[in-house]
Enzyme design. Structure first.
Site, PDB file in Angstrom:
ATOM      1  N   SER A  41      38.633  42.328  46.534  1.00  0.00           N
ATOM      2  CA  SER A  41      38.319  43.650  46.713  1.00  0.00           C
ATOM      3  C   SER A  41      37.974  44.371  45.317  1.00  0.00           C
ATOM      4  O   SER A  41      37.030  43.926  44.571  1.00  0.00           O
ATOM      5  CB  SER A  41      39.310  44.452  47.622  1.00  0.00           C
ATOM      6  OG  SER A  41      38.957  45.665  47.834  1.00  0.00           O
ATOM      7  N   HIS A  68      34.380  42.544  49.429  1.00  0.00           N
ATOM      8  CA  HIS A  68      33.867  42.993  50.973  1.00  0.00           C
ATOM      9  C   HIS A  68      33.800  44.486  50.907  1.00  0.00           C
ATOM     10  O   HIS A  68      33.838  45.162  49.823  1.00  0.00           O
ATOM     11  CB  HIS A  68      35.347  42.868  51.909  1.00  0.00           C
ATOM     12  CG  HIS A  68      36.455  43.417  51.505  1.00  0.00           C
ATOM     13  ND1 HIS A  68      37.668  43.453  52.282  1.00  0.00           N
ATOM     14  CD2 HIS A  68      36.898  44.406  50.507  1.00  0.00           C
ATOM     15  CE1 HIS A  68      38.783  43.992  51.653  1.00  0.00           C
ATOM     16  NE2 HIS A  68      38.180  44.791  50.625  1.00  0.00           N
TER      17      HIS A  68
END
Length: 203
Positions: free
Chosen positions: A100, A125
């Protein structure tokens, strides 16, 4: 969570013994370690370290080691912007995982100086979060989330040299990569087994 005592390093100087906590000692060698989720407190510490090292020597690289599951988008962007702002080039090295916002910071290192060890795991993501409040507030929050998503994708596309369409597609869900796959993707520049391999890269 069990308490883990802070390691200390004792050095002999001309004034006698001096002890440092391990992170302060690493900072002397221009090493910053991000080994936690990213939040405002962590971001403030890392930003302060980056600014301090710039003031110490604006022409010498800084090494940012990352083993982080990610965290706050705004906190991560504050670190990212500081990495771009300071004069020294910031080399990023992934140990363990960069997921992330951790992956975002890994990709944001200086071109040619972004690394990972062979068994590192990288995951990208889209940002996530729940919205609460009145309908109008939810609409405002949703618009801001879409703006941030577009900004993150734009930055990631620039650092990886991937088409923005691929970044948008790949970040729709958790997208995991090995170190080798992250190199092919453009998130990092090289995979190394030993520290000396990174040291040989041009300054």
């Amino acid at each position: 969570m069990p308490y883990i005592p802070m390691p200390y390093v004792v050095e002999q100087t001309h004034r006698g013994e001096r002890s440092y906590d391990i992170y302060s000692r690493l900072l002397k060698d221009r090493i910053i370690f991000l080994g936690t989720p990213v939040d405002d407190d962590v971001a403030n510490v890392i930003i302060a370290q980056l600014l301090f090292l710039e003031s110490e020597d604006p022409d010498k690289d800084i090494n940012l080691y990352i083993n982080s599951p990610g965290g706050s988008v705004t906190s991560g962007l504050a670190i990212y912007d500081t990495m771009q702002y300071v004069k020294p080039q910031v080399s990023t090295i992934c140990l363990g995982q960069a997921a992330s916002m951790g992956a975002f910071l890994l990709a944001g290192g200086a071109a040619g100086k972004r690394f990972a060890v062979p068994n590192a795991r990288i995951m990208i993501h889209q940002l996530s979060g729940g919205f609460q409040g009145q309908a109008t507030d939810i609409e405002i929050q949703a618009k801001e989330a879409l703006r941030l998503k577009a900004k993150l994708n734009e930055i990631m596309a620039r650092h990886t040299r991937q088409p923005i369409e691929r970044i948008e597609r790949d970040t729709e869900r958790d997208y995991f990569m090995s170190a080798g796959e992250a190199k092919e993707y453009g998130l990092i520049d090289d995979v190394f087994l030993h520290k000396k391999a990174a040291d040989k890269k041009p300054q």
